[in-house]
Design a protein around this motif. Structure first.
Motif, PDB file in Angstrom:
ATOM      1  N   SER A 133       0.798  -1.227   0.000  1.00  0.00           N
ATOM      2  CA  SER A 133       0.000   0.000   0.000  1.00  0.00           C
ATOM      3  C   SER A 133       0.826   1.272   0.000  1.00  0.00           C
ATOM      4  N   ARG A 134       2.127   1.162   0.208  1.00  0.00           N
ATOM      5  CA  ARG A 134       2.942   2.368   0.401  1.00  0.00           C
ATOM      6  C   ARG A 134       2.849   3.345  -0.766  1.00  0.00           C
TER       7      ARG A 134
ATOM      8  N   GLY B 230      -1.161   5.453  -1.813  1.00  0.00           N
ATOM      9  CA  GLY B 230      -1.907   6.455  -1.069  1.00  0.00           C
ATOM     10  C   GLY B 230      -1.261   7.819  -1.200  1.00  0.00           C
TER      11      GLY B 230
ATOM     12  N   ARG C 274       2.373  11.369   5.061  1.00  0.00           N
ATOM     13  CA  ARG C 274       1.858  10.703   6.263  1.00  0.00           C
ATOM     14  C   ARG C 274       1.409   9.277   5.956  1.00  0.00           C
ATOM     15  N   TRP C 275       0.805   9.099   4.790  1.00  0.00           N
ATOM     16  CA  TRP C 275       0.394   7.750   4.382  1.00  0.00           C
ATOM     17  C   TRP C 275       1.606   6.847   4.264  1.00  0.00           C
ATOM     18  N   ARG C 276       2.652   7.339   3.602  1.00  0.00           N
ATOM     19  CA  ARG C 276       3.856   6.535   3.418  1.00  0.00           C
ATOM     20  C   ARG C 276       4.539   6.259   4.755  1.00  0.00           C
TER      21      ARG C 276
ATOM     22  N   CYS D 283       2.650   3.489   6.403  1.00  0.00           N
ATOM     23  CA  CYS D 283       2.968   2.195   5.794  1.00  0.00           C
ATOM     24  C   CYS D 283       4.345   1.713   6.224  1.00  0.00           C
TER      25      CYS D 283
END
Length: 259
Positions: free
Chosen positions: A100-101, A104, A108-110, A113
């Motif tokens: 998922s990295r 998104g 912040r998402w990375r 992940c």
């Protein structure tokens, strides 16, 4: 057939600990080896092409256990629901973070992940230590508890981390490589550290498995006569493909590719 079934179980289990131990250990240290977004992508790219192929070994080992040792599989895993749930949770968390990295938005998402990859890797390593603690202490059918279970889980996790550190020193470049190399030590070569921890990880399941009554708990001769020859046919292509993958991605990673 019984001896071949035991040998196949040992072979696949050792293969998983040595090969997958590299990506699990590197994932455990991902947040330390990589301090920013680009460095962490580099760390993850060091094992991203390998981790799916490495997981096949555990699937094969589980298949041998369930197919060739059905009674032992039930007795061995009964009463171990907490550790199995923890192991699967860590596995899902880690793989979800890897997949998922790049799907998104935003840093912040990375970062979340990356934390999932590191946290999931630690949960997987500690869960294996907890699971092996009962075997290493000579109590294969009872869940390990107390200080012995805690110390064994921490020791096994530390061995995974050391294996991943040696792998990172072989695969990384730039600042992440310098961090890995500093812990591995400048006296020896990175491959020596990786080889040593690989030998220790290979010995770990063999030592733990010596507590199991494998010889007396196999499936019926008819079942073994069907499964073992099939496994012997499948194993050489599996080894060949695995060797090709590790050979194809043998060079150091210089950019955040493969993700």
């Amino acid at each position: 057939m019984e001896t071949l079934a035991i040998a196949l179980l040992a072979f696949f289990t050792v293969g998983w600990f040595v090969l997958a131990g590299a990506d699990i250990g590197t994932g455990m240290l991902a947040l330390w080896l990589g301090r920013n977004d680009r460095e962490r992508r580099l760390v993850l790219a060091s094992f991203a092409p390998l981790f799916l192929g490495n997981e096949v070994w555990l699937v094969a080992a589980a298949g041998v256990l369930v197919g060739c040792f059905p009674a032992l599989e039930g007795e061995l895993l009964s009463g171990r629901l907490p550790v199995l749930v923890a192991l699967l949770t860590g596995w899902i968390l880690r793989d979800a973070g890897l997949w998922s990295r790049g799907r998104g938005p935003g840093s912040r998402w990375r970062a979340g992940c990356d934390a999932a990859v590191a946290g999931g890797s630690w949960i997987v390593a500690l869960s294996w230590g907890w699971l092996l603690a009962a075997l290493l202490t000579g109590r294969p059918y009872a869940p390990a508890t107390g200080p012995t279970a805690v110390l064994t889980a921490l020791a096994v996790a530390a061995l995974f981390a050391a294996h991943g550190l040696g792998f990172a020193a072989l695969r990384l470049t730039g600042v992440p490589y310098e961090r890995a190399r500093r812990l591995v030590g400048r006296a020896g070569r990175p491959w020596q550290s990786f080889a040593l921890t690989g030998v220790l990880l290979a010995a770990l399941p063999l030592w733990a498995g010596s507590a199991l009554p494998l010889a007396g708990r196999t499936a019926s001769p008819a079942t073994l006569g069907l499964l073992v020859p099939a496994l012997l046919v499948v194993t050489p292509p599996l080894v060949a493909v695995q060797a090709w993958i590790w050979h194809a991605f043998r060079h150091r990673v210089t950019g955040p590719s493969y993700l």
